[in-house]
Enzyme design. Structure first.
Site, PDB file in Angstrom:
ATOM      1  N   CYS A 150      -2.565  -3.991   7.027  1.00 23.01           N
ATOM      2  CA  CYS A 150      -2.167  -4.177   8.420  1.00 23.01           C
ATOM      3  C   CYS A 150      -2.600  -2.962   9.239  1.00 23.01           C
ATOM      4  O   CYS A 150      -2.595  -1.828   8.758  1.00 23.01           O
ATOM      5  CB  CYS A 150      -0.668  -4.415   8.524  1.00 23.01           C
ATOM      6  SG  CYS A 150       0.356  -3.030   7.991  1.00 23.01           S
TER       7      CYS A 150
ATOM      8  N   SER B 229      24.481 -39.822 -18.512  1.00 19.44           N
ATOM      9  CA  SER B 229      24.310 -38.525 -17.874  1.00 19.44           C
ATOM     10  C   SER B 229      23.571 -38.664 -16.542  1.00 19.44           C
ATOM     11  O   SER B 229      22.700 -39.517 -16.386  1.00 19.44           O
ATOM     12  CB  SER B 229      23.514 -37.595 -18.802  1.00 19.44           C
ATOM     13  OG  SER B 229      23.070 -36.450 -18.114  1.00 19.44           O
TER      14      SER B 229
ATOM     15  N   GLU C  86       0.828  -1.207   0.000  1.00 23.34           N
ATOM     16  CA  GLU C  86       0.000   0.000   0.000  1.00 23.34           C
ATOM     17  C   GLU C  86       0.863   1.259   0.000  1.00 23.34           C
ATOM     18  O   GLU C  86       0.600   2.209  -0.745  1.00 23.34           O
ATOM     19  CB  GLU C  86      -0.926   0.016   1.237  1.00 23.34           C
ATOM     20  CG  GLU C  86      -1.909  -1.138   1.280  1.00 23.34           C
ATOM     21  CD  GLU C  86      -1.407  -2.337   2.070  1.00 23.34           C
ATOM     22  OE1 GLU C  86      -2.213  -2.962   2.756  1.00 23.34           O
ATOM     23  OE2 GLU C  86      -0.188  -2.644   1.982  1.00 23.34           O
TER      24      GLU C  86
ATOM     25  N   GLY D 153       9.268 -40.504   0.685  1.00 25.03           N
ATOM     26  CA  GLY D 153       8.228 -41.356   1.256  1.00 25.03           C
ATOM     27  C   GLY D 153       7.973 -41.059   2.714  1.00 25.03           C
ATOM     28  O   GLY D 153       6.818 -41.040   3.173  1.00 25.03           O
TER      29      GLY D 153
ATOM     30  N   ARG E 246      20.970 -19.931  -9.981  1.00 23.02           N
ATOM     31  CA  ARG E 246      22.136 -19.622 -10.802  1.00 23.02           C
ATOM     32  C   ARG E 246      21.885 -18.514 -11.807  1.00 23.02           C
ATOM     33  O   ARG E 246      22.811 -18.050 -12.453  1.00 23.02           O
ATOM     34  CB  ARG E 246      22.584 -20.895 -11.542  1.00 23.02           C
ATOM     35  CG  ARG E 246      22.996 -21.988 -10.560  1.00 23.02           C
ATOM     36  CD  ARG E 246      22.965 -23.361 -11.171  1.00 23.02           C
ATOM     37  NE  ARG E 246      22.756 -24.371 -10.125  1.00 23.02           N
ATOM     38  CZ  ARG E 246      22.505 -25.632 -10.360  1.00 23.02           C
ATOM     39  NH1 ARG E 246      22.433 -26.083 -11.609  1.00 23.02           N
ATOM     40  NH2 ARG E 246      22.313 -26.473  -9.366  1.00 23.02           N
TER      41      ARG E 246
ATOM     42  N   ASP F  52      24.908 -37.467  -5.006  1.00 20.46           N
ATOM     43  CA  ASP F  52      24.766 -36.562  -6.153  1.00 20.46           C
ATOM     44  C   ASP F  52      25.486 -35.226  -6.011  1.00 20.46           C
ATOM     45  O   ASP F  52      25.662 -34.513  -6.997  1.00 20.46           O
ATOM     46  CB  ASP F  52      23.277 -36.280  -6.413  1.00 20.46           C
ATOM     47  CG  ASP F  52      22.511 -37.532  -6.776  1.00 20.46           C
ATOM     48  OD1 ASP F  52      23.143 -38.486  -7.255  1.00 20.46           O
ATOM     49  OD2 ASP F  52      21.277 -37.551  -6.573  1.00 20.46           O
TER      50      ASP F  52
ATOM     51  N   TRP G 205      21.554 -36.567 -15.520  1.00 23.26           N
ATOM     52  CA  TRP G 205      20.275 -35.886 -15.672  1.00 23.26           C
ATOM     53  C   TRP G 205      19.252 -36.790 -16.349  1.00 23.26           C
ATOM     54  O   TRP G 205      19.530 -37.423 -17.362  1.00 23.26           O
ATOM     55  CB  TRP G 205      20.437 -34.617 -16.515  1.00 23.26           C
ATOM     56  CG  TRP G 205      21.407 -33.631 -15.962  1.00 23.26           C
ATOM     57  CD1 TRP G 205      22.649 -33.334 -16.449  1.00 23.26           C
ATOM     58  CD2 TRP G 205      21.229 -32.814 -14.809  1.00 23.26           C
ATOM     59  NE1 TRP G 205      23.249 -32.380 -15.683  1.00 23.26           N
ATOM     60  CE2 TRP G 205      22.408 -32.040 -14.655  1.00 23.26           C
ATOM     61  CE3 TRP G 205      20.197 -32.661 -13.887  1.00 23.26           C
ATOM     62  CZ2 TRP G 205      22.579 -31.131 -13.637  1.00 23.26           C
ATOM     63  CZ3 TRP G 205      20.358 -31.750 -12.853  1.00 23.26           C
ATOM     64  CH2 TRP G 205      21.535 -31.003 -12.732  1.00 23.26           C
TER      65      TRP G 205
END
Length: 343
Positions: free
Chosen positions: A81, A174, A53, A285, A213, A206, A176
């Protein structure tokens, strides 16, 4: 849409600019209108900086002068607020500006403040309209609302898997599963949260970076906190990027045995409202079994890999977990499915 909804949608668009930047505050947007024309707009940029605001009021003063605010209407995505915090109360700013009407979308989720603005503003002769596009605005502040409600952050589980539900590719290929376009989307998802959570096993296997980035995604914000949940901190590789890069001070180690306590600590001590989890199937999980996941973003790669590393472990759910607010999007050859776990 009627006029109120059109202008509120404009304010919601402003609010979205603050996602990932404002915690522990919520992202909020505001637009000031008079005679059907926009005079100015603003969004909350960071905790401790002016609220939406006051940003909008300042812009109107700069562009049109103080008199332009007299008799104007302000559209704001969250109830203004009404108490002094790190910044002055927004109700006081509205009153001082001479604005004659306040239209807001969502009520403050903090029960100590909910509805207080209406009383303050009406006592000064200001018309108040509440609830315009409330559901749309509430989605923008969902992480903040959850923290207010139960002290836990909003948690998204992000995973990438093959068509046969595996997380890894065969040795020698790879690391990926997904392509560069999908990985760019993951960067955008990270920019919308306050903390990244992973497992000690993932760090050892990993060596992820879990950072932002792209300079444009970092503009106006710090790197997200990076949290490793592990009960064997001594086995973590000290030369892993999380502990050796230029923002290693943003890396935290917390016990895996009580992930809920870790999430509550992130809220309480680090001002976190939202979290994204990138980890293996066992921790994923566990978090799902304990009801700690609110949202999923699943990237599917068009390949079959086989192997033993599944995308999801845990005890499982005999009747399954249903998702709502489903959204599908293609990134090159990969497909992302995103949805909220139905309560």
């Amino acid at each position: 849409m009627n006029d109120h909804e059109l202008w509120m949608q404009r304010a919601i668009d402003e609010a979205r600019k603050g996602i990932g930047r404002t915690s522990p505050n919520p992202p909020v947007g505001a637009v000031i209108v008079r005679n059907g024309k926009e005079l100015g707009a603003g969004w909350h940029r960071a905790a401790g900086k002016p609220h939406a605001e006051r940003e909008a009021i300042a812009q109107v003063k700069k562009l049109h002068g103080e008199d332009a605010l007299k008799g104007a209407t302000i559209f704001v995505t969250l109830e203004p607020c009404s108490t002094q915090g790190r910044t002055p109360a927004c109700t006081a700013g509205v009153i001082e500006a001479g604005i004659s009407k306040v239209v807001y979308a969502a009520t403050d989720p903090n029960p100590a403040h909910a509805g207080r603005a209406d009383e303050v503003l009406r006592a000064h002769g200001i018309e108040v309209v509440a609830g315009v596009l409330a559901k749309d605005a509430e989605r923008v502040i969902r992480p903040f609302s959850k923290v207010q409600r139960c002290g836990l952050p909003w948690v998204m589980l992000k995973t990438a898997m093959s068509l046969d539900g595996r997380l890894t590719r065969p040795p020698g290929e790879s690391m990926w599963l997904t392509g560069p376009q999908a990985r760019a989307e993951v960067q955008r998802l990270r920019s919308a949260v306050d903390a990244m959570v992973t497992s000690g096993e993932t760090v050892r296997r990993d060596r992820p970076r879990l950072d932002l980035r792209e300079p444009e995604l970092l503009e106006g914000r710090l790197q997200p906190w990076r949290v490793v949940l592990t009960d064997q901190p001594e086995s973590l590789p000290k030369d892993a990027p999380l502990f050796s890069d230029g923002h290693s001070d943003r890396t935290l180690i917390m016990p895996r045995t009580d992930p809920e306590a870790a999430l509550r600590r992130l809220v309480r001590e680090f001002g976190v409202n939202s979290v994204m989890v990138e980890c293996g199937g066992r921790l994923a999980g566990l978090l799902l079994d304990r009801g700690l996941i609110d949202e999923l973003a699943v990237f599917m790669a068009p390949m079959l890999t086989g192997g033993a590393v599944t995308a999801l472990g845990g005890d499982g759910f005999p009747d399954g977990l249903e998702l709502e607010e489903l959204h599908y999007q293609r990134f090159g050859p990969d497909v992302m499915m995103r949805g909220v776990i139905k309560s």
